[in-house]
Enzyme design. Structure first.
Site, mmCIF file in Angstrom:
data_model
loop_
_atom_site.group_PDB
_atom_site.id
_atom_site.type_symbol
_atom_site.label_atom_id
_atom_site.label_comp_id
_atom_site.label_asym_id
_atom_site.label_seq_id
_atom_site.Cartn_x
_atom_site.Cartn_y
_atom_site.Cartn_z
ATOM 1 N N SER A 97 0.797 -1.238 0.000
ATOM 2 C CA SER A 97 0.000 0.000 0.000
ATOM 3 C C SER A 97 0.829 1.287 0.000
ATOM 4 C CB SER A 97 -0.926 0.027 1.213
ATOM 5 O OG SER A 97 -2.022 -0.814 1.005
ATOM 6 N N LYS A 100 0.641 3.481 -2.927
ATOM 7 C CA LYS A 100 -0.533 4.331 -3.173
ATOM 8 C C LYS A 100 -0.194 5.826 -3.147
ATOM 9 C CE LYS A 100 -3.628 0.861 -1.142
ATOM 10 N NZ LYS A 100 -4.386 0.461 0.065
ATOM 11 N N TYR A 222 -2.887 -2.208 -10.520
ATOM 12 C CA TYR A 222 -2.868 -2.016 -9.065
ATOM 13 C C TYR A 222 -2.135 -3.178 -8.388
ATOM 14 C CZ TYR A 222 -4.456 -2.190 -4.241
ATOM 15 O OH TYR A 222 -4.478 -2.295 -2.870
ATOM 16 N N TYR A 274 -4.558 3.677 7.996
ATOM 17 C CA TYR A 274 -5.949 3.185 8.013
ATOM 18 C C TYR A 274 -6.661 3.559 9.311
ATOM 19 C CZ TYR A 274 -3.779 1.004 4.141
ATOM 20 O OH TYR A 274 -3.070 0.831 2.988
ATOM 21 N N VAL A 292 1.165 -3.995 3.776
ATOM 22 C CA VAL A 292 1.096 -5.323 4.401
ATOM 23 C C VAL A 292 2.346 -6.170 4.136
ATOM 24 C CG1 VAL A 292 -1.421 -5.501 4.576
ATOM 25 C CG2 VAL A 292 -0.269 -6.238 2.471
#
Ligand code: DON
Length: 339
Positions: A97, A100, A222, A274, A292
């Protein structure tokens, strides 16, 4: 030096209160002392070497479960661009992530912030990274850090086939000054074969008219960006880049853009960790992004970048040891934005 001379000049002219000037000089001295050395990193890493035992390596993407749980690394790009790294600094792992923030940069450079955020929100969340959130109600992802928003962000990058992925990979190569950066084919295949939740979001957004086109190329881009392999040092360079107006650690100003880095840092602060982002803002107090794969990239605005790695995760999907090492470093050097 010029700033000091200016402050002294202003004091002599009586234009600003002496107490203010003294504080300012103290702040500058404090900033100087934030140069981080290997001895401090060693001490911190040693303290948290065993923390991985309190976490669990991600296995919902089967290939990730093969990571060596006891690997640990910590890296800092200092304000002056010097790099200090300790632990398993050669260990490569997937960016997940953390990619991103780079895909958001590429999408905004191509489309403008308004076009991107017409399709998604600036919202924080109490939901996990793979939550469908309000896709079913307002139809728009909450933000570009959660999976839905990130899949949409990547789909907005122009080009066919894997062109959008190549742009993200090339931007990561640029920021890290590391032309060898590539993606792991085995992690990519594992993500593609098992990522049905992400696939569900992708089709829901296609149904909502947010994503156009045929096939799954846009979704695969992605998966590919998440499978890019980096080291803790690469993460520290990424953290430094966004901390310093998109200027690279070696001074390269090709993408210098304070407005863009302000956007990215704000998303990192409110959603980079998050549903743990609020508590993280209270304890660490710095824009950060987790993945992760076990990495966390941290930006200390106008100063440094920190990269931490250990693959065992907590219940939020954030690395246990990486979080603890960052927290210690931040406390030791008073790095929180809210200090
Ligand atoms: O889409 C996924 O589930 C992963 N490729 C990335 C998720 C992730 O890294 C969440 N971060 N903590």
């Amino acid at each position: 030096m010029r700033l000091v001379a200016c402050i002294i000049g202003l004091i002599c002219c009586g234009s600003i209160p002496v107490a203010f000037a003294q504080n300012n000089i103290q702040n500058q001295q404090a900033a100087k002392s934030t140069i981080i050395d290997k001895a401090l990193l060693d001490k911190i890493l040693d303290k948290h070497r065993q923390s991985f035992k309190e976490g669990k390596v991600a296995d919902y993407i089967p290939e990730l479960s093969k990571a060596n749980a006891s690997s640990v690394a910590l890296s800092v790009v200092n304000t002056d661009g010097t790099i200090v790294s300790i632990g398993d600094v050669q260990q490569r792992f997937t960016i997940q992530s953390i990619s991103k923030i780079v895909s958001l940069m590429v999408a905004v450079l191509e489309n403008g912030e308004q076009d991107v955020f017409n399709k998604m929100g600036y919202y924080g969340t109490d939901k996990p990274f793979n939550h469908f959130a309000n896709l079913e109600t307002t139809g728009k992802p909450l933000n570009p850090m959660m999976n839905a928003g990130a899949i949409l962000t990547t789909s907005l990058i122009k080009g066919t086939g894997e062109d959008p992925f190549i742009k993200i990979r090339n931007m990561i190569r640029f920021i890290t000054n590391n032309e060898k950066i590539d993606y792991s084919r085995s992690v990519y295949n594992s993500e593609r074969e098992t990522g049905h939740r992400n696939r569900g979001m992708f089709y829901l957004m296609r149904n909502n008219g947010l994503i156009d086109g045929e096939g799954e190329d846009k979704l695969n881009n992605y998966f590919k960006q998440c499978s890019i392999e980096i080291t803790a040092e690469d993460l520290a360079k990424i953290g430094f880049f966004f901390a310093n107006h998109c200027i690279r650690y070696d001074g390269n100003k090709q993408y210098n853009n304070p407005n863009l880095s302000q956007l990215i840092l704000s998303q990192m602060l409110i959603a980079g960790m998050y549903e743990f982002s609020g508590e993280y803002a209270r304890t660490v107090g710095l824009p950060s992004k987790s993945g992760v794969g076990g990495g966390i990239a941290v930006s200390v605005p106008n100063k440094m970048g920190i990269g931490a790695y250990s693959p065992a995760l907590d219940q939020h999907g954030n690395s246990v040891a990486a979080y603890r090492m960052i927290l210690d470093l931040v406390k030791e050097k008073s790095l929180s934005l809210f200090y």
